[in-house]
Every structure is written in C-alpha cells, then in structure tokens.
Design a protein around this motif. Structure first.
Motif, PDB file in Angstrom:
ATOM      1  N   ASN A   1     -17.611  10.897 -38.184  1.00 24.07           N
ATOM      2  CA  ASN A   1     -16.833  11.911 -37.601  1.00 24.07           C
ATOM      3  C   ASN A   1     -16.657  13.165 -38.055  1.00 24.07           C
ATOM      4  O   ASN A   1     -16.304  14.296 -37.460  1.00 24.07           O
ATOM      5  CB  ASN A   1     -15.465  11.013 -37.697  1.00 24.07           C
TER       6      ASN A   1
ATOM      7  N   CYS B   1     -21.590   6.234 -37.985  1.00 23.18           N
ATOM      8  CA  CYS B   1     -20.026   6.313 -37.484  1.00 23.18           C
ATOM      9  C   CYS B   1     -19.425   5.206 -38.356  1.00 23.18           C
ATOM     10  O   CYS B   1     -19.722   3.938 -38.498  1.00 23.18           O
ATOM     11  CB  CYS B   1     -20.061   6.046 -35.944  1.00 23.18           C
TER      12      CYS B   1
ATOM     13  N   ARG C   1     -22.224  10.033 -30.099  1.00 24.18           N
ATOM     14  CA  ARG C   1     -20.907   9.304 -30.004  1.00 24.18           C
ATOM     15  C   ARG C   1     -20.178  10.652 -29.836  1.00 24.18           C
ATOM     16  O   ARG C   1     -20.146  11.682 -30.498  1.00 24.18           O
ATOM     17  CB  ARG C   1     -20.516   8.988 -31.361  1.00 24.18           C
TER      18      ARG C   1
HETATM   19 CO    CO Z   1     -17.805   8.290 -35.095  1.00 23.84          CO
END
Ligand code: CO
Ligand code: MTE
Length: 428
Positions: free
Chosen positions: A259, A158, A112
């Motif tokens: 993240n 994620c 990602r």
């Molecule tokens: Co993510």
C-alpha cells in the motif's frame, strides 16, 4: 570436425552422464527412470515428422512486441468477482503456480488499485516535492532521468495477501491465497537524491507520497526509510512501468507493505508528523481481539508458500521422482533457510534455496523426493536472516485474534490426495 575428435566428445558425454547418475544417487536424488524410458519405435511424436518441422515458420515481422506461446494462454492474472464491489477498486492475482525462478514477468504482476488504472501522459507527468524543504521542486520525467540511477530486485506484497485465510482455509488455489505478491527489478532514482536536492529542513521527520490516480492514494512514510532504500522507479524488469503498475513513475518501498508503494506518484510532502491518512487509519491497520488496532505495521513478515504442487497445479504422475517448489521472502532481509514437511509438520526436511538470495526479494526453493503415491500434508516454513521463523496460523491467531485481514504470514498447508489432486486445508 575430424571423426576421431567427435568420437572422443561422445565418450566424454557418456562418461559425464554416468558420473551425474552416480552422484545423484549418492546425493539421494531420484531418477525418472520409468517415464523417461524410450518408446522410440512406437511414439508418433518421434516417428512422425511434425508440422513445425515440415514448413517455414513465421518471420521476424510476426510480433514486434513478443507474446507467450498460444499454449500458455491459461497463464494469466485472475480475480475473484465476489471479493470486491467493483473492478476499479479491486485486485487480481499473480499465477504463482505457473512461474519459476524469482522474477515475475511484467504482464503477470498482480494489480491492486483503489480508483482504476490512471492513464498518465508522460509529457504532462510532474513530481512535486513540497512541505518542510528549503526549495520546493517540480520534476519532469526527463529531469528524473538526469539523476544517478540504481537497480534493485524487490518483492511487493499487499498487506492483504492471504487475508481471506484468517478464519480458516478459504480459497482453493495458491494464485488466490498468495498471489498478491510480485518480484521485479526496478530501475530508478534513490528518493534520497531528490529530497537532498530540495533540502530537508531540520524538523523534517516524515514524507507523504501521493498518487495521481482518481483515488489520490497517500501514506505517511518515516524519513529514515525514505532516505534509506526507497526508489522513484520508472522501469520494471528493464522496460517502462506498465500502466497498471504506475506508469510512468512509482515509489518503491523495499520490504514494506504494498500500500505504501504509491503508483502514478505526483507529489511528496515533507512534514514533522504522520498525516493519519485513510489508508493508515481505517485501512491497513490490524484490529486485534481486544478491539485495539496495531498501526504502522510496515514491514512484511517472513513468509513462504509451496507453489507446486498446489490446488491449481496437481501432481500428474502416480509416484516416483517429485519436485516440490515454492517461494519465500522477508521484509527484513534474506532467506537463509526453508524447511518442507510432507506429513503436516511431524518431520521437517531442509529445502534447497536456488538462484539469487537478495535482500527483500523473493527466494526460490526446491525439495526433490521419491513420492510413494500416498496422500501428503505439505507445508513450507521459512527462516529469515534475522532468525525469525515463519509462524503457524494458530500461533498468529493466538497473538492477534481473527479480526484482521492484513499481515497473515502463517504456514500454508496443501493436502495432496490419492491421485495427486490438491486441496487447501489447515492442520492443528
Ligand atoms: Co495492497
Ligand atoms: N498507488 C495508487 N496511487 N493507487 C492505488 O490504488 N494501491 C496500493 C499500492 N499503490 C495503490 C497504489 C496497493 S494497496 C498495493 S498492494 C500496491 O500499490 C499494488 O501494486 P501493483 O498494482 O503494482 O501490484
């Protein structure tokens, strides 16, 4: 070896096989009798000498860096074209249904990124620590490798994993519904050592790790977490991080949303309050039904999924001995228990967690049963070491509405149809 000795070994093997059969019957284990019966006189795979037995194979110069068998070419990360506007700010998914055990191979870890893969030159790599510290510091890669190291196996999920499923069953494959997770052994330096080297000022409460990629991604991380189990990692599963995973250095934030695991990390600022960066205001917040947003939802809630069978991995036999397997994890600890249902939640059976049960790591579970060939509604439900029980999707919607795309840890249902085909469905 003498004749006599050999014979006695054979007898032992037969005896232990008989014992195994007896104990697996006693334990209710199924035995694959029919399909494993001998066709020794008619099966060309046995009667003919195969190509690979006839000639010499390739030498040790074949592949200095090994790659999987050409028969495994379908085992790859995949992405969904319509999901994002560009491939640079996008995601691909781990093929969970092709894997077993708990470790994700490096080449299959989902990716990602918000600004593409940064190609960082290791000689020019620097990590700066500044802000509320006694002595701002800049480390090279070699400097980092002179601190004591730690090894940790942690999952990274994620926050948007399963995000497309909030409003109902959408994507027909476990790779796409649950594949934004991987589980890797990281080697690195505890972040605490670096912060202590810089000397934290007494009013230090937060850190802000920042990436060196084009997106310069940053997040506020509370100091208690930074000093607890975060790693500045440079190895994954024993080898250097892959470029897409943050080469040469990434932040590891065990159990917390992906993240925050800043890749290509170039700077850590120490402060006394959060920065309210884009990634913790407009993104990675959970909009509730009443219009308010949950913020700083860092810990990943306990979750599980059956990886086989699943839509991309249907059942290929028509009945009999069948293995159900899947993964379970929690950002708050270990997984002491996983239950599996074959009938959409009417009856639950204890699954077998096998392999290492590690803190904030994927756990592998199995449920073996004798399938009668009739349709199934498969679900798994994990319980973590805090006693938290994975909720149903309806329970989640009642609590949080349907606005969010983040933190969907609801129970997944797979409908196994006549013939073994599998579909993503929901039961209520
Ligand atoms: Co993510
Ligand atoms: N770090 C930087 N510098 N840039 C990014 O785009 N993406 C984040 C995080 N760290 C990102 C980043 C997100 S949203 C996730 S889920 C994880 O990295 C994904 O890590 P992976 O690509 O190793 O799977």
């Amino acid at each position: 070896m003498s004749r006599k000795k050999k014979k006695s070994i054979e007898t032992d093997v037969t005896a232990s096989r008989r014992e195994f059969l007896r104990s697996s019957i006693a334990a209710g284990g199924a035995i694959v009798a029919g399909s494993a019966a001998a066709h020794a006189d008619s099966d060309p795979a046995i009667t003919d000498l195969q190509e690979w037995s006839r000639y010499l194979g390739d030498g040790v110069d074949r592949a200095p860096y090994g790659v999987p068998s050409e028969h495994e070419k379908h085992v790859v990360r995949r992405y969904v074209g319509w999901l994002t506007a560009s491939v640079e700010s996008s995601v691909n998914f781990t093929p969970l249904h092709e894997l077993d055990g708990i470790i994700t191979p490096n080449g299959l870890c989902f990716e990602r990124h918000h600004g593409g893969v940064a190609e960082v030159e290791p000689d020019k790599y620097r990590l700066m620590i500044n802000g509320l510290v006694e002595k701002p510091l800049v480390f090279t890669l070699d400097d980092l490798k002179r601190f004591p190291r730690k090894n940790q196996i942690n999952f990274l999920e994620c926050a948007a994993n399963s995000g497309m499923e909030w409003r109902g069953a959408q994507l027909n494959g476990c790779q796409f519904t649950h594949g934004m997770v991987h589980n890797v052994m990281y080697t690195g330096v505890p972040l605490r050592y670096l912060l202590e080297e810089a000397g934290l000022k007494t009013n230090a409460k937060w850190i802000m790790p920042e990436g060196g990629d084009a997106s310069g991604m940053n997040r506020s991380v509370p100091l208690f977490k930074a000093l607890d189990d975060c790693l500045i990692a440079f190895k994954m599963n024993g080898e250097a991080l892959r470029p897409e995973q943050g080469y040469p250095v990434r932040l590891v934030v065990p159990g917390w949303e992906g993240n925050m695991w800043v890749k290509w990390i170039r700077r850590i600022e120490v402060g006394d309050e959060p920065w309210h960066a884009r990634e913790e205001t407009s993104k990675y917040t959970d909009l509730m039904a009443n219009g308010k947003a949950r913020r700083f939802t860092w810990e990943m809630d306990c979750k599980s999924v059956i990886t086989n069978p699943s839509p991309e991995a249907p059942l290929k036999h028509d009945k009999g001995a069948t293995v159900i397997t899947g993964l379970a994890w929690s950002g708050r600890g270990t997984i002491p228990r996983v239950d599996v249902t074959l009938d959409g939640g009417r009856n639950w059976h204890a699954a077998r967690v096998d392999g290492p049960s590690l803190d904030k790591s994927l756990h592998r579970f199995y449920y073996e049963f004798d399938w009668n060939g009739a349709p199934l509604l498969l679900q798994s439900r994990a319980v973590d070491s805090t006693g938290y029980i994975q909720p149903t999707k309806d329970e989640l919607r009642t609590a949080r509405g349907e606005n969010s795309i983040y933190h969907n840890n609801g129970i997944q249902t797979w409908h196994v149809k006549n013939g073994g085909e599998v579909e993503n469905v929901e039961v209520s």
